[in-house]
Design an enzyme around this catalytic site. Structure first.
Site, PDB file in Angstrom:
ATOM      1  N   ASP A  52       0.921  -1.377   4.945  1.00  0.00           N
ATOM      2  CA  ASP A  52       0.567  -0.131   5.644  1.00  0.00           C
ATOM      3  C   ASP A  52      -0.765   0.365   5.060  1.00  0.00           C
ATOM      4  OD1 ASP A  52       1.156   2.153   7.322  1.00  0.00           O
ATOM      5  OD2 ASP A  52       1.764   3.250   5.533  1.00  0.00           O
TER       6      ASP A  52
ATOM      7  N   GLU B 269      -0.130   0.284  -5.578  1.00  0.00           N
ATOM      8  CA  GLU B 269      -1.049   1.335  -5.148  1.00  0.00           C
ATOM      9  C   GLU B 269      -2.290   1.244  -6.026  1.00  0.00           C
ATOM     10  OE1 GLU B 269      -1.364   3.681  -2.618  1.00  0.00           O
ATOM     11  OE2 GLU B 269      -3.243   4.003  -3.678  1.00  0.00           O
TER      12      GLU B 269
ATOM     13  N   ALA C 105       1.485   4.506  -1.782  1.00  0.00           N
ATOM     14  CA  ALA C 105       1.484   5.973  -1.929  1.00  0.00           C
ATOM     15  C   ALA C 105       1.302   6.673  -0.584  1.00  0.00           C
ATOM     16  CB  ALA C 105       0.366   6.391  -2.878  1.00  0.00           C
ATOM     17  N   PRO C 106       1.983   7.798  -0.371  1.00  0.00           N
ATOM     18  CA  PRO C 106       2.815   8.551  -1.306  1.00  0.00           C
ATOM     19  C   PRO C 106       4.236   8.033  -1.480  1.00  0.00           C
ATOM     20  CG  PRO C 106       2.652   9.736   0.781  1.00  0.00           C
ATOM     21  CD  PRO C 106       1.759   8.528   0.898  1.00  0.00           C
ATOM     22  N   GLY C 107       4.661   7.044  -0.706  1.00  0.00           N
ATOM     23  CA  GLY C 107       5.942   6.425  -1.003  1.00  0.00           C
ATOM     24  C   GLY C 107       7.038   6.594   0.043  1.00  0.00           C
TER      25      GLY C 107
ATOM     26  N   LYS D  65       7.484   4.937   2.851  1.00  0.00           N
ATOM     27  CA  LYS D  65       8.033   3.638   3.279  1.00  0.00           C
ATOM     28  C   LYS D  65       8.669   2.907   2.095  1.00  0.00           C
ATOM     29  CE  LYS D  65       4.835   3.519   7.086  1.00  0.00           C
ATOM     30  NZ  LYS D  65       3.979   4.653   6.634  1.00  0.00           N
TER      31      LYS D  65
ATOM     32  N   CYS E 111      -1.405   4.224  11.206  1.00  0.00           N
ATOM     33  CA  CYS E 111      -1.215   5.451  11.986  1.00  0.00           C
ATOM     34  C   CYS E 111      -2.485   5.680  12.802  1.00  0.00           C
ATOM     35  CB  CYS E 111      -0.850   6.638  11.105  1.00  0.00           C
ATOM     36  SG  CYS E 111      -1.952   6.875   9.727  1.00  0.00           S
TER      37      CYS E 111
ATOM     38  N   CYS F 214       0.888  -1.182   0.000  1.00  0.00           N
ATOM     39  CA  CYS F 214       0.000   0.000   0.000  1.00  0.00           C
ATOM     40  C   CYS F 214       0.911   1.212   0.000  1.00  0.00           C
ATOM     41  CB  CYS F 214      -0.860  -0.005   1.245  1.00  0.00           C
ATOM     42  SG  CYS F 214      -1.885  -1.464   1.408  1.00  0.00           S
TER      43      CYS F 214
HETATM   44  N1  SAM Z   1       2.849   3.537   3.008  1.00  0.00           N
HETATM   45  C1  SAM Z   1       2.530   4.902   2.597  1.00  0.00           C
HETATM   46  C2  SAM Z   1       3.669   5.827   3.008  1.00  0.00           C
HETATM   47  O1  SAM Z   1       4.296   5.556   4.029  1.00  0.00           O
HETATM   48  O2  SAM Z   1       3.942   6.798   2.309  1.00  0.00           O
HETATM   49  C3  SAM Z   1       1.205   5.341   3.148  1.00  0.00           C
HETATM   50  C4  SAM Z   1       0.105   4.382   2.797  1.00  0.00           C
HETATM   51  S1  SAM Z   1      -1.533   4.948   3.098  1.00  0.00           S
HETATM   52  C5  SAM Z   1      -1.693   4.703   4.802  1.00  0.00           C
HETATM   53  C6  SAM Z   1      -2.479   3.646   2.428  1.00  0.00           C
HETATM   54  C7  SAM Z   1      -2.409   3.571   0.912  1.00  0.00           C
HETATM   55  O3  SAM Z   1      -2.841   2.281   0.519  1.00  0.00           O
HETATM   56  C8  SAM Z   1      -3.344   4.555   0.211  1.00  0.00           C
HETATM   57  O4  SAM Z   1      -2.621   5.257  -0.775  1.00  0.00           O
HETATM   58  C9  SAM Z   1      -4.404   3.656  -0.437  1.00  0.00           C
HETATM   59  O5  SAM Z   1      -4.893   4.167  -1.664  1.00  0.00           O
HETATM   60  C10 SAM Z   1      -3.616   2.382  -0.652  1.00  0.00           C
HETATM   61  N2  SAM Z   1      -4.404   1.137  -0.690  1.00  0.00           N
HETATM   62  C11 SAM Z   1      -5.458   0.812   0.067  1.00  0.00           C
HETATM   63  N3  SAM Z   1      -5.893  -0.420  -0.239  1.00  0.00           N
HETATM   64  C12 SAM Z   1      -5.075  -0.901  -1.199  1.00  0.00           C
HETATM   65  C13 SAM Z   1      -5.018  -2.120  -1.926  1.00  0.00           C
HETATM   66  N4  SAM Z   1      -5.897  -3.090  -1.710  1.00  0.00           N
HETATM   67  N5  SAM Z   1      -4.035  -2.265  -2.834  1.00  0.00           N
HETATM   68  C14 SAM Z   1      -3.134  -1.285  -3.074  1.00  0.00           C
HETATM   69  N6  SAM Z   1      -3.173  -0.090  -2.431  1.00  0.00           N
HETATM   70  C15 SAM Z   1      -4.110   0.098  -1.497  1.00  0.00           C
END
Ligand code: SAM
Length: 335
Positions: free
Chosen positions: A183, A134, A110-112, A114, A242, A108
């Site tokens: 995440d 994503e 975005a924004p990237g 991790k 978070c 998961c």
């Molecule tokens: N890990 C990111 C960072 O540290 O920059 C933050 C992630 S954010 C909490 C959760 C992300 O997961 C969102 O961008 C959301 O669109 C994406 N997301 C949610 N469910 C997903 C799935 N089943 N597959 C891929 N991405 C997913």
């Protein structure tokens, strides 16, 4: 936003992006950072000081009024602004000297933050890669921009981005992936200040705990984690949110540990010594009683496989991470 400085912590965290530079070179190249005076507390009173973190390598803290984003280092992608606790997952995933992770997944992405942090730990060999997934089309653009800035043309193959739902991937297509960061979207109840829009913040403060919503999120988080635990060569999976609510944190972990398929495939919670052992705040042990009953020691051991950060008090957002391991890595059995 017009969030007042009362909503900020007295520190702003950034990491030196070791994909592009080394800390030694970074401080040599950038007098803005080199001239800051070292301090030993995260409670930074004024601009002019720098704190070196004890837990995460290459992570530093400065005063929020410092003009970080206009520095050449930031513009060149040598600096990445990232909250300390949000650096925990990539560090936990890669902090085992015996690990030779060369292919890992950020499910998961975005924004990237991790994703790029995970990439910074990889050996720079041809086959080292972070597969980043994503599902949101707007957020995937932000992810691409951030990853391009952090890797540059020299390391452009270090991160491979796919715009898709992670749960639709076939684990068998990734036979060499040894570690994953999961995440997923969460309630965001640990976020405050700069990181959240004013209106949202007020809404959140007013909000009673909406159990139904939290349980819905927990169901989705469980599903995405269960998929992550299916990758054939995976030995370590780090789950994070978070959120400050146990519904999305320890309770998801307990449900995963009690799932019969997951148990049968040998996944367990890691022992504290492989999960930033010196960090004092661990999972909430009373949440593990469904597994260990009245056995205090066992509950404490399971809680040790998780870390928590309290919003503001720990110099940043509220955060939770748990580390699942398989086979040879030190682990804690659920029963
Ligand atoms: N890990 C990111 C960072 O540290 O920059 C933050 C992630 S954010 C909490 C959760 C992300 O997961 C969102 O961008 C959301 O669109 C994406 N997301 C949610 N469910 C997903 C799935 N089943 N597959 C891929 N991405 C997913």
């Amino acid at each position: 936003t017009n969030v007042s400085t009362d909503d900020e912590t007295p520190i702003r965290w950034f990491r030196v992006n070791t994909i592009k530079t080394t800390p030694e070179k970074f401080f040599k190249d950038h007098p803005f950072f080199a001239k800051l005076e070292p301090v030993s507390s995260i409670d930074i009173k004024a601009p002019g000081f720098i704190y070196t973190d004890d837990y995460i390598p290459n992570l530093y803290g400065i005063h929020p009024k410092e003009k970080l984003t206009s520095t050449p280092a930031y513009l060149k992608g040598e600096v990445i602004i990232q909250d300390r606790a949000s650096c925990f997952p990539a560090h936990i995933l890669n902090d085992d000297p015996s690990d030779k992770h060369v292919e890992i997944i950020d499910s998961c992405a975005a924004p990237g933050n991790k994703t790029t942090h995970c990439a910074s730990y990889l050996p720079r060999t041809e086959d080292s890669v972070v597969y980043a997934f994503e599902r949101d089309s707007n957020r995937v653009k932000v992810l691409k921009t951030m990853c391009e800035k952090a890797t540059g043309t020299k390391n452009k193959n270090l991160i491979q981005i796919t715009h898709t739902d992670f749960t639709s991937t076939n684990p068998q297509d990734f036979p060499n992936v040894t570690g994953l960061v999961v995440d997923p979207s969460c309630s965001g109840s640990g976020i405050f200040g700069r990181a959240i829009e004013d209106a949202q913040l007020q809404e959140q403060e007013k909000e009673e705990i909406d159990t139904e919503r939290l349980n819905r999120l927990a169901g989705f988080q469980f599903k995405i984690m269960k998929h992550a635990l299916l990758f054939p060569k995976a030995r370590k999976v780090v789950y994070s949110t978070c959120s400050i609510h146990p519904h999305e944190n320890e309770r998801v972990v307990v449900d995963l540990l009690m799932d019969k398929d997951i148990k049968a495939s040998g996944w367990q919670l890691a022992s504290r010594d492989v999960v930033i052992s010196e960090w004092p705040k661990r999972g909430w042990k009373e949440e593990f009683t469904a597994i260990c009953g009245g056995n205090e020691e066992e509950c404490e051991a399971l809680a040790g496989g998780c870390v928590r950060a309290t919003p503001k008090e720990d110099g940043g957002i509220g955060f939770f991470a748990a580390c699942f391991v398989k086979n040879d890595i030190k682990s804690r059995k659920p029963d």
